[in-house]
Design an enzyme around this catalytic site. Structure first.
Site, short mmCIF file in Angstrom:
data_model
loop_
_atom_site.label_atom_id
_atom_site.label_comp_id
_atom_site.label_asym_id
_atom_site.label_seq_id
_atom_site.Cartn_x
_atom_site.Cartn_y
_atom_site.Cartn_z
CG HIS A 155 28.37 -47.90 9.29
ND1 HIS A 155 29.01 -47.16 10.24
CD2 HIS A 155 28.84 -49.17 9.43
CE1 HIS A 155 29.86 -47.92 10.91
NE2 HIS A 155 29.77 -49.15 10.44
CG ASP A 363 23.59 -38.97 6.44
OD1 ASP A 363 24.24 -40.03 6.38
OD2 ASP A 363 24.11 -37.85 6.32
C1 GDG Z 1 28.44 -43.22 6.74
C2 GDG Z 1 26.92 -42.98 6.74
C3 GDG Z 1 27.04 -42.50 9.21
C4 GDG Z 1 34.19 -34.72 5.99
N1 GDG Z 1 34.92 -33.81 5.33
C5 GDG Z 1 36.13 -33.79 5.93
C6 GDG Z 1 36.13 -34.74 6.96
N2 GDG Z 1 34.92 -35.28 6.98
C7 GDG Z 1 34.49 -36.29 7.98
C8 GDG Z 1 33.49 -35.70 8.94
C9 GDG Z 1 32.80 -36.96 9.47
C10 GDG Z 1 32.89 -37.91 8.27
O1 GDG Z 1 33.85 -37.37 7.36
C11 GDG Z 1 31.56 -38.01 7.52
O2 GDG Z 1 30.70 -38.78 8.29
P1 GDG Z 1 29.12 -38.80 8.03
O3 GDG Z 1 28.49 -39.52 9.14
O4 GDG Z 1 28.64 -37.39 7.91
O5 GDG Z 1 28.88 -39.46 6.61
P2 GDG Z 1 29.34 -40.75 5.68
O6 GDG Z 1 30.72 -40.61 5.22
O7 GDG Z 1 28.31 -40.81 4.61
O8 GDG Z 1 29.25 -42.04 6.64
C12 GDG Z 1 26.53 -42.00 7.86
C13 GDG Z 1 28.51 -42.90 9.14
O9 GDG Z 1 28.76 -43.80 8.05
C14 GDG Z 1 28.97 -43.58 10.43
O10 GDG Z 1 28.18 -44.67 10.75
O11 GDG Z 1 26.88 -41.48 10.16
O12 GDG Z 1 25.13 -41.83 7.90
O13 GDG Z 1 26.47 -42.49 5.47
O14 GDG Z 1 33.50 -37.51 10.54
O15 GDG Z 1 34.16 -34.95 9.90
N3 GDG Z 1 37.17 -34.97 7.76
C15 GDG Z 1 38.31 -34.24 7.53
N4 GDG Z 1 38.38 -33.32 6.53
C16 GDG Z 1 37.34 -33.05 5.71
O16 GDG Z 1 37.44 -32.19 4.84
N5 GDG Z 1 39.38 -34.45 8.31
#
Ligand code: GDG
Length: 465
Positions: A155, A363
């Site tokens: 990921h 990322d």
């Molecule tokens: C890893 C990789 C890759 C955030 N704050 C709240 C909340 N979130 C949710 C977002 C989003 C998720 O968390 C974060 O996803 P990301 O993709 O931005 O980042 P990572 O956690 O670092 O994930 C990344 C991912 O895996 C998938 O393969 O894209 O590059 O690092 O869904 O919405 N959700 C809620 N409240 C919050 O305050 N409900």
């Protein structure tokens, strides 16, 4: 169809998958459709760190979880995964802890997870392993005699050869990855970096999407992860809580333009640089003062790792500085919240924000960029400002693409976004949304599992090194 076994550091949630987000939903759907087993860490740290799985039935799927002993948690999870692999794979060699104890603990815990899973496996299972916590897992399973098809999806980004080479055990780690049948990355760039390492450092050879090395062959391909775009768009437009949040935010803005950022509080997300860019906007374009409002949600994660505590202090200081220097009694330039928000409310918040600011320094993909676009009103959509260093930028060229290190460049991009015409916003949105729909999370999952099934059909059973 063979049973699906998903292996990931954390298991579930199953009941509340929709609240947790697209990835959980996609995996639960696939597990339910085929009948399946979801296996990983229970999230519990227990003195005894038991060596057997706790099994729970949840409808047609089975959950199997294992506790970690305090030492295992410290070395495998906090240590090698989060203080070594995470920073190194995000190009932060300066933050990487090269501690052999961590590496040995990681190997031991990967072997323990394999040992506990092995007796639960059926001969024709399809096994799908997720992320940097389990780089060594497939090889451990093979050593125990597992002959099933095993796929692996990373990921996070795969780093450049010179960066990976800084890891004392990089060669053993990559060799271990060749126990998998399919290795999936987020982007073509990650695949290129992996191939470069294998060909130049390990003297392997390539043949289309196959790589030969260490006497084995693996399929290496990009599978960019998506979101449930249609479901998220629907939620943002018509869910009761989402609409309530949208209306609440809109009325609190009193006609101002809202910029929104949503991230896990992590140094890879570039939040400090983003704060500087916002300050630069207020400095260089004084007419934006009182006209914009920036809301940053940054939910605390990995609070027991020192680097994260330091970053939190830095961000507290910066947000206080911006509000102190520019705020007025009836205008707070930056609202910075560390509390999580319910997913439905988040959808409404995105929709009420005219600019989505997503500027990670590195990322794997970044799902927030995709969620922000999916939540927009198609008639009057907002503008996404996106880092070129997010995997998402390769699928989202119609966003305003920025270099997050270029503070002035990001400030200028925000100003361009403020003045973008409705017609241009709509054109960009339509192109982005079209791709989000065709490359959604179900497509990602099915594409990966098809690639794994194809290999399984033609495969010669691997031998172990
Ligand atoms: C890893 C990789 C890759 C955030 N704050 C709240 C909340 N979130 C949710 C977002 C989003 C998720 O968390 C974060 O996803 P990301 O993709 O931005 O980042 P990572 O956690 O670092 O994930 C990344 C991912 O895996 C998938 O393969 O894209 O590059 O690092 O869904 O919405 N959700 C809620 N409240 C919050 O305050 N409900």
């Amino acid at each position: 169809m063979s049973r699906l076994v998903v292996v990931s550091n954390r298991v579930g949630p199953v009941k509340d998958a929709a609240r947790a987000g697209g990835l959980a939903v996609a995996l639960v759907d696939a597990l339910k459709a085929r009948g399946g087993l979801w296996y990983g860490w229970s999230g519990k740290v227990d003195e005894r760190g038991n060596d057997s799985a706790k099994i729970e039935e949840a409808g047609s799927l089975t959950l199997a979880t294992v506790d970690l002993a305090p030492e295992e948690h410290e070395e495998y999870y906090n240590g090698f995964a989060n203080r070594c692999l995470w920073p190194l794979f995000h190009y932060r060699i300066d933050l990487t802890a090269f501690d052999r104890r961590y590496y040995e603990g990681y190997r031991r815990v990967n072997a323990k997870f394999a040992r506990v899973l092995h007796p639960l496996l059926k001969p024709d299972d399809t096994i799908w392993v997720h992320d940097y916590h389990f780089l060594a897992f497939g090889n451990e399973l093979r050593h125990m005699g597992a002959e099933q098809s095993i796929g692996f999806f990373l990921h996070i980004p795969f780093p450049a050869r010179e960066v990976l080479a800084a890891l004392p055990h990089h060669d053993a780690m990559v060799r271990g990855l060749f126990a998998y049948d399919v290795i999936g990355f987020q982007t073509e760039r990650d695949c290129e970096r992996f191939r470069d390492y294998v060909v130049r450092e390990a003297h392997g050879s390539e043949d289309g999407d196959k790589l030969h090395c260490f006497g084995r062959t693996v399929t290496v391909r990009a599978f960019p992860i998506g979101i449930d775009s249609e479901g998220f768009a629907k939620m943002a437009a018509s869910d009761k809580d989402a609409c309530k949040q949208h209306d609440k935010v809109t009325s609190s803005l009193a006609g101002r333009t809202q910029i929104v950022g949503v991230d896990r509080l992590d140094y890879t997300k570039g939040i400090a640089e983003r704060f500087h860019a916002y300050e630069r906007l207020l400095q260089d374009y004084p007419e934006t003062r009182r006209e914009v409002s920036y809301l940053q949600i940054a939910v605390t994660s990995r609070g027991d790792v020192q680097e994260y505590r330091e970053m939190r202090e830095e961000l507290d200081g910066l947000s206080g500085h911006i509000n102190g220097a520019y705020g007025e009694f009836d205008w707070t330039p930056l609202r910075y919240l560390n509390r999580p928000m319910a997913r439905r409310s988040l959808a409404g918040l995105y929709r009420a924000s005219k600019i989505g600011l997503v500027t990670p320094l590195r990322d794997g993909m970044n799902l927030v960029a995709k969620e922000y676009v999916a939540a927009q009103d198609p008639e009057d959509p907002g503008v996404l400002v996106l880092s070129r260093f997010a995997g998402a930028s390769y699928q989202m060229a119609e966003a305003i693409i920025v270099n997050p290190y270029d503070i002035k460049g990001v400030a200028d991009a925000l100003q361009i976004a403020r003045y973008m015409s409705q017609q241009e916003r709509r054109e960009r949105f339509e192109a982005l949304m079209g791709r989000l729909k065709s490359e959604d999370v179900a497509h990602w999952r099915d594409d990966f599992l098809t690639a794994l099934a194809d290999v399984a059909e033609r495969r010669i059973r691997p031998t172990v090194s």
